[in-house]
Design a protein around this motif. Structure first.
Motif, PDB file in Angstrom:
ATOM      1  N   VAL A  84       0.579  -1.018   0.155  1.00 59.80           N
ATOM      2  CA  VAL A  84      -0.280  -0.100  -0.332  1.00 59.80           C
ATOM      3  C   VAL A  84       1.029   1.196  -0.112  1.00 59.80           C
ATOM      4  O   VAL A  84       2.403   1.075   0.437  1.00 59.80           O
ATOM      5  N   GLY A  88      -2.593   6.142  -1.590  1.00 60.29           N
ATOM      6  CA  GLY A  88      -4.342   5.192  -1.918  1.00 60.29           C
ATOM      7  C   GLY A  88      -4.446   4.539  -2.783  1.00 60.29           C
ATOM      8  O   GLY A  88      -5.141   3.416  -2.868  1.00 60.29           O
ATOM      9  N   VAL A  89      -3.214   4.097  -2.663  1.00 58.14           N
ATOM     10  CA  VAL A  89      -3.447   3.184  -4.070  1.00 58.14           C
ATOM     11  C   VAL A  89      -2.502   1.654  -3.540  1.00 58.14           C
ATOM     12  O   VAL A  89      -1.570   1.759  -2.288  1.00 58.14           O
ATOM     13  N   ALA A  90      -3.163   0.715  -3.623  1.00 54.09           N
ATOM     14  CA  ALA A  90      -3.307  -0.506  -3.071  1.00 54.09           C
ATOM     15  C   ALA A  90      -2.102  -1.844  -4.273  1.00 54.09           C
ATOM     16  O   ALA A  90      -3.662  -2.106  -5.451  1.00 54.09           O
ATOM     17  N   VAL A  92      -1.608  -5.793  -5.686  1.00 52.30           N
ATOM     18  CA  VAL A  92      -1.433  -7.154  -5.698  1.00 52.30           C
ATOM     19  C   VAL A  92      -0.536  -7.705  -6.433  1.00 52.30           C
ATOM     20  O   VAL A  92      -1.452  -7.348  -7.564  1.00 52.30           O
ATOM     21  N   VAL A 107      -1.736  -8.191 -10.644  1.00 51.28           N
ATOM     22  CA  VAL A 107      -3.608  -8.507 -10.452  1.00 51.28           C
ATOM     23  C   VAL A 107      -4.118  -7.939 -10.752  1.00 51.28           C
ATOM     24  O   VAL A 107      -5.068  -8.451 -11.305  1.00 51.28           O
ATOM     25  N   ALA A 108      -3.864  -7.229  -9.615  1.00 56.12           N
ATOM     26  CA  ALA A 108      -5.577  -6.247  -8.877  1.00 56.12           C
ATOM     27  C   ALA A 108      -4.421  -4.829  -8.506  1.00 56.12           C
ATOM     28  O   ALA A 108      -3.590  -5.003  -7.613  1.00 56.12           O
ATOM     29  N   ALA A 110      -6.125  -1.732  -5.933  1.00 55.38           N
ATOM     30  CA  ALA A 110      -7.146  -0.847  -5.299  1.00 55.38           C
ATOM     31  C   ALA A 110      -6.854   0.172  -5.130  1.00 55.38           C
ATOM     32  O   ALA A 110      -5.843   0.664  -4.734  1.00 55.38           O
ATOM     33  N   ARG A 111      -7.625   1.265  -5.450  1.00 55.33           N
ATOM     34  CA  ARG A 111      -7.409   2.536  -4.785  1.00 55.33           C
ATOM     35  C   ARG A 111      -8.840   3.103  -3.949  1.00 55.33           C
ATOM     36  O   ARG A 111      -9.765   3.023  -4.369  1.00 55.33           O
ATOM     37  N   THR A 112      -8.281   3.835  -2.858  1.00 56.82           N
ATOM     38  CA  THR A 112      -9.493   4.222  -2.502  1.00 56.82           C
ATOM     39  C   THR A 112      -9.969   5.783  -3.084  1.00 56.82           C
ATOM     40  O   THR A 112      -9.490   5.909  -4.676  1.00 56.82           O
ATOM     41  N   PRO A 113     -11.099   6.031  -2.975  1.00 58.67           N
ATOM     42  CA  PRO A 113     -11.916   6.809  -3.316  1.00 58.67           C
ATOM     43  C   PRO A 113     -11.217   8.288  -4.847  1.00 58.67           C
ATOM     44  O   PRO A 113     -11.672   8.526  -5.467  1.00 58.67           O
ATOM     45  N   ALA A 115      -7.704   8.406  -4.729  1.00 61.73           N
ATOM     46  CA  ALA A 115      -7.048   7.761  -5.195  1.00 61.73           C
ATOM     47  C   ALA A 115      -6.582   8.480  -6.444  1.00 61.73           C
ATOM     48  O   ALA A 115      -6.827   8.646  -7.367  1.00 61.73           O
TER      49      ALA A 115
ATOM     50  N   TYR B  71      -1.806   2.548   5.683  1.00 56.31           N
ATOM     51  CA  TYR B  71      -2.020   3.433   5.922  1.00 56.31           C
ATOM     52  C   TYR B  71      -3.347   4.224   6.443  1.00 56.31           C
ATOM     53  O   TYR B  71      -4.133   4.125   5.875  1.00 56.31           O
ATOM     54  N   ARG B  73      -5.046   7.138   5.425  1.00 58.51           N
ATOM     55  CA  ARG B  73      -5.789   8.816   5.448  1.00 58.51           C
ATOM     56  C   ARG B  73      -6.158   9.941   5.445  1.00 58.51           C
ATOM     57  O   ARG B  73      -7.498   9.366   5.388  1.00 58.51           O
ATOM     58  N   GLU B  80      -9.825   7.905   4.906  1.00 60.96           N
ATOM     59  CA  GLU B  80      -9.770   6.317   4.225  1.00 60.96           C
ATOM     60  C   GLU B  80      -8.466   5.481   5.404  1.00 60.96           C
ATOM     61  O   GLU B  80      -7.339   6.093   5.284  1.00 60.96           O
ATOM     62  N   LEU B  82      -5.679   1.662   4.322  1.00 59.98           N
ATOM     63  CA  LEU B  82      -5.338   1.064   3.215  1.00 59.98           C
ATOM     64  C   LEU B  82      -4.505   0.463   4.203  1.00 59.98           C
ATOM     65  O   LEU B  82      -3.550   1.019   4.830  1.00 59.98           O
ATOM     66  N   VAL B  84      -2.522  -4.289   4.486  1.00 63.30           N
ATOM     67  CA  VAL B  84      -2.544  -5.774   3.722  1.00 63.30           C
ATOM     68  C   VAL B  84      -1.645  -6.499   4.970  1.00 63.30           C
ATOM     69  O   VAL B  84      -1.530  -6.128   6.085  1.00 63.30           O
ATOM     70  N   VAL B  92      -9.595  -1.790   1.021  1.00 60.96           N
ATOM     71  CA  VAL B  92      -9.569  -0.782   1.181  1.00 60.96           C
ATOM     72  C   VAL B  92     -10.263   0.115   2.166  1.00 60.96           C
ATOM     73  O   VAL B  92     -11.801  -0.719   1.120  1.00 60.96           O
ATOM     74  N   VAL B 107     -13.942  -0.728   0.934  1.00 59.80           N
ATOM     75  CA  VAL B 107     -14.942  -0.031  -0.159  1.00 59.80           C
ATOM     76  C   VAL B 107     -14.182  -0.921  -1.691  1.00 59.80           C
ATOM     77  O   VAL B 107     -14.631  -1.419  -2.722  1.00 59.80           O
ATOM     78  N   ALA B 108     -12.980  -1.439  -1.378  1.00 60.61           N
ATOM     79  CA  ALA B 108     -12.708  -2.285  -1.795  1.00 60.61           C
ATOM     80  C   ALA B 108     -11.371  -3.881  -0.818  1.00 60.61           C
ATOM     81  O   ALA B 108     -11.005  -3.273  -0.284  1.00 60.61           O
ATOM     82  N   ALA B 110      -8.333  -6.477  -2.544  1.00 63.34           N
ATOM     83  CA  ALA B 110      -7.634  -7.320  -3.646  1.00 63.34           C
ATOM     84  C   ALA B 110      -7.648  -8.487  -2.327  1.00 63.34           C
ATOM     85  O   ALA B 110      -7.130  -8.551  -1.791  1.00 63.34           O
ATOM     86  N   THR B 112      -4.539 -11.820  -3.279  1.00 62.68           N
ATOM     87  CA  THR B 112      -3.802 -13.052  -4.377  1.00 62.68           C
ATOM     88  C   THR B 112      -4.283 -13.568  -4.436  1.00 62.68           C
ATOM     89  O   THR B 112      -5.071 -14.165  -3.758  1.00 62.68           O
TER      90      THR B 112
END
Lengths: 156, 156
Positions: A84, A88-90, A92, A107-108, A110-113, A115, B71, B73, B80, B82, B84, B92, B107-108, B110, B112
Motif C-alpha cells: 500500500v 491511496g493505492v494498493a 496486489v 493482478v489487482a 485497488a484504490r481509495t476514492p 487516489a 496507512y 489517510r 481512508e 489501506l 495489507v 481499502v 470499499v474494496a 483485493a 492474491t
C-alpha cells in the motif's frame, strides 16, 4: 540478520533480506524528471513472509517523496506481493524468482476514492553482488504502461 | 511523539498516534475461539498520513498470529485506510471520525490468487482516556459479515 534463520520457504528470497540505501531516478509523461534517495527494508517478521518498507526523499531538497509498505509472500512456485502507498493505492502482484532476480506484475490494483488512477504496475528487483537494483513500470493517469523509476541500492 | 508536531490535516487522528499494547479475543464460525496479545503502532512518517502496523501473538503459546501494515489517510471529511496482511489480503476502506471514535468499512478488498476469501471488513477504533479499543467485523470464507475480534490496548 543471519539468513540461515529464515524458514526454508523464504530461502529463495534471502537475496532481498536487509536494509538497502541508495539513489534513484524517475520520469513519467505527466511529471518532471526527478532524482531521489531511498531506504528500503525487506525484513523477516516471524511469519513466512518478508515485510517490505520503502521510503524516498527528493534530491536535492530532501523532501519526503514516496513510501510503500507491504509483504512478499513466497509460494511453492513464485511469489505474491501486496503493498500500500500513502497516495491511496494498493497493489496486489504475482511474480517469479530466477536466481537473484524477482519479476512482478499486478493482478489487482485497488484504490481509495480519492487516489491517483494507477491501473497496472510491473517491478523487477535484481541483486548483483552487494547491489540491489530495481525498475518500476506503471500505467497511471490515462498513460500506457511505461518506465517510471529505477534505483541502485547498497546495504545500509 | 509530540502531537503538536502533526500537520493540521492529521489533528483529528492524534488520538491514535503512538504504540499500543494489550490483549484481545477472537471468534469466527470457521475457527476455534482464541485470545491474543497485540502491539499496534500509528506513527507519523513525515507524510500527511499515519503509518499503521499491527502484530498479534496467540495466548498462551506466544505463536505469531496476525499482522497488518498500512496507512490512514485523513481527508477534509473522514478518512481512508489501506492495509495489507501476510495472508494475501489488501483492504481499502473509507470511514468517519467522531471525536475519538473512528469507524471504517471496506470499499474494496483485493486478494492474491492464493489468499483467503475475505470480502468485507468493518472496523471501529475508540479511544477512552488511556485506552484504545477496537472491534473488527468480517465477511470471509462464505460467512456473512459478523464479529471477528476485539482488543483493549494501552500505551506501550
Amino acid at each position: 540478520m543471519d539468513v540461515t534463520q529464515l524458514p526454508s520457504v523464504l530461502a529463495p528470497l534471502h537475496f532481498l533480506v536487509g536494509t538497502w540505501v541508495g539513489e534513484g531516478r524517475g520520469e513519467y509523461p505527466t511529471v518532471d524528471d526527478f532524482r531521489y534517495a531511498e531506504e528500503t527494508t525487506f525484513a523477516y517478521p516471524d511469519k513466512p513472509v518478508l515485510a517490505y518498507s520503502q521510503r524516498t526523499w527528493l534530491i536535492p531538497d530532501g523532501r519526503a517523496a514516496h513510501a510503500e509498505l507491504g509483504y512478499v509472500r513466497p509460494l511453492e512456485e513464485g511469489v505474491e506481493l501486496l503493498l500500500v502507498q500513502p497516495s491511496g493505492v494498493a497493489e496486489v502482484s504475482v511474480g517469479t524468482v530466477a536466481g537473484t532476480r524477482l519479476e512482478l506484475a499486478t493482478v489487482a490494483v485497488a484504490r481509495t476514492p480519492t487516489a491517483k488512477s494507477v491501473t497496472e504496475v510491473r517491478r523487477v528487483y535484481e541483486r548483483s553482488g552487494d547491489t540491489l537494483w530495481y525498475q518500476l513500470d506503471m500505467a497511471a493517469v490515462d498513460q500506457p504502461l511505461g518506465f517510471h523509476c529505477e534505483a541502485e541500492l547498497r546495504r545500509a
